[in-house]
Write an enzyme that holds these catalytic residues in place. Structure first.
Site, PDB file in Angstrom:
ATOM      1  N   SER A 100       8.291 -11.549  -8.632  1.00  0.00           N
ATOM      2  CA  SER A 100       7.457 -10.461  -9.156  1.00  0.00           C
ATOM      3  C   SER A 100       7.702  -9.103  -8.511  1.00  0.00           C
ATOM      4  O   SER A 100       7.067  -8.121  -8.905  1.00  0.00           O
ATOM      5  CB  SER A 100       5.976 -10.816  -9.018  1.00  0.00           C
ATOM      6  OG  SER A 100       5.630 -11.793  -9.969  1.00  0.00           O
ATOM      7  N   SER A 156      -0.687  -9.001  -9.767  1.00  0.00           N
ATOM      8  CA  SER A 156       0.607  -9.527 -10.229  1.00  0.00           C
ATOM      9  C   SER A 156       0.472 -10.268 -11.555  1.00  0.00           C
ATOM     10  O   SER A 156       1.073 -11.327 -11.773  1.00  0.00           O
ATOM     11  CB  SER A 156       1.233 -10.442  -9.166  1.00  0.00           C
ATOM     12  OG  SER A 156       2.634 -10.532  -9.359  1.00  0.00           O
ATOM     13  N   LYS A 170       8.256  -6.429 -10.989  1.00  0.00           N
ATOM     14  CA  LYS A 170       7.220  -5.637 -11.651  1.00  0.00           C
ATOM     15  C   LYS A 170       7.194  -4.184 -11.188  1.00  0.00           C
ATOM     16  O   LYS A 170       6.613  -3.330 -11.872  1.00  0.00           O
ATOM     17  CB  LYS A 170       5.860  -6.297 -11.461  1.00  0.00           C
ATOM     18  CG  LYS A 170       5.743  -7.636 -12.204  1.00  0.00           C
ATOM     19  CD  LYS A 170       4.403  -8.300 -11.950  1.00  0.00           C
ATOM     20  CE  LYS A 170       4.286  -9.576 -12.805  1.00  0.00           C
ATOM     21  NZ  LYS A 170       4.118 -10.780 -12.011  1.00  0.00           N
TER      22      LYS A 170
END
Length: 381
Positions: A63, A118, A66
């Site tokens: 993640s 997240s 992101k």
């Protein structure tokens, strides 16, 4: 007089010496840590490399992806723009905030859900919105942005960070990514939050436990998948210094947090505050004439500078060679600059430390008679 002034300036500029005030005592140079991760990278605020291991190895980064998703979204959609959430079917272990299909949220709300909690469903909704319904189009925008930022080890296959063939980055690239992303006030604010409140009122804590447990922590983006292990890119700040680093491939959440804290702490320890310009120090003396004392020049304002320990500073003094009387205390007669690798990091006008009075007619006549006698004696002898 003009020629004499210019010659003096050139001489001082060429013969600039290491600044006296910049000495910092260091007992040996600390060795970079070997932290519990497959790869890591650490730089200072100015991009100075401080520590690395397997820094260019292409690895899954989960993640941390992101961060790039957020940058592309902010490039192409105002924070106030409304997004209609699309249906997202997560796997059992995915991180989501339970967004309902058809719900309408602003870009800002979805970005916070994605960066703080997240949330994969928020990332999915943002990508389809900016990609005009095409995930492939959005991913191509991510890769174009990565190329523009010089992230040579990076390729994205999705906006979430799910494990996929070819979805890779490196410790070096993710460090560059967090360093760039934290320039944006919105991202810095989001990554500094301890929780996200969803549209239904539920509160989701940040995935980053260092945010509340370690005061120097500025913000970071965590990541975890089976292929990536536990990873994070983050920044820490203390005493006016900010360092940026990434750890990739730790074996557990606690191991990742410990590795990142150790790495960033080492980076902060490499910097110190020094007195670059000192109050009361005499930087130059300027002739005044008529036998009067030279005017001593001191800095009008002191300066403290933060630098990587062991980095030399250079002092450059520019001042008049002589000045007409009278001289008043505080009169500006020069300038001192302190340079780090050719860049001015501190500067101050140089002023007369005390008054130097002009002699009267009798004093001038007496001085002139003495000078004349001296010259005649030199001729005779």
């Amino acid at each position: 007089m003009r020629r004499a002034l210019l010659a003096f300036v050139a001489l001082v500029a060429v013969s600039a010496a290491p600044v006296r005030a910049s000495t910092v005592d260091v007992v040996g140079e600390p060795q970079p840590p070997r932290v519990a991760a497959s790869a890591w990278y650490l730089v200072g605020e100015d991009g100075e490399l401080l520590a690395r291991r397997n820094e260019s190895e292409q690895l899954p980064v989960a993640s941390i992806t992101k961060l790039m998703t957020a940058l592309v979204v902010m490039d192409r959609a105002p924070l106030s723009e409304v997004v209609r959430v699309t249906r997202y079917a997560p796997d059992a272990l995915e991180s989501v905030v339970g967004l309902r299909a058809g719900a309408e949220l602003t870009v800002a709300e979805l970005l916070r859900a994605m960066l703080v909690a997240s949330a994969n469903d928020a990332a999915h909704a943002l990508a389809l919105h900016v990609g005009d319904g095409s995930m492939a189009r959005f991913v191509s925008l991510m890769n174009a942005k990565a190329a523009a930022l010089g992230l040579e080890d990076t390729n994205f296959e999705n906006p979430i960070g799910l494990d996929a063939v070819g979805h890779v980055s490196s410790a070096r690239d993710t460090t560059a990514l967090i360093r760039y992303a934290l320039r944006f006030p919105f991202v810095r604010d989001a990554l500094g939050r301890e929780s996200y409140r969803g549209p239904d009122g539920r509160v989701f804590p940040t995935t980053d436990e260092l945010r509340s447990s370690w005061p120097p922590f500025v913000g970071g983006k965590t990541g975890h998948t089976s292929a990536a292990g536990w990873s994070e890119a983050a920044a820490a700040s203390k005493g006016g210094v900010t360092v940026y680093g990434s750890v990739i491939g730790s074996r557990s959440r606690s191991e990742r947090d410990g590795a990142l804290k150790e790495l960033l702490s080492y980076g902060l320890s490499r910097y110190g505050r020094v007195q670059a310009i000192s109050r009361g120090h005499v930087y130059a003396q300027v002739e005044t004439g008529y036998g009067r004392p030279a005017a001593e020049l001191v800095a009008r304002k002191p300066a403290v500078h933060t630098l990587l320990l062991g980095t030399p500073l250079v002092e450059r003094v520019v001042a008049r060679e002589s000045v007409q009387l009278p001289v008043a205390a505080g009169q500006v007669l020069g300038k001192v600059d302190v340079l780090e690798r050719g860049r001015v990091v501190a500067s101050s006008p140089l002023v007369a430390a005390t008054d130097v009075s002009e002699p009267g007619l009798f004093g001038k006549a007496l001085w002139l008679a003495g000078e004349t006698a001296d010259n005649l004696w030199d001729i005779v002898t």
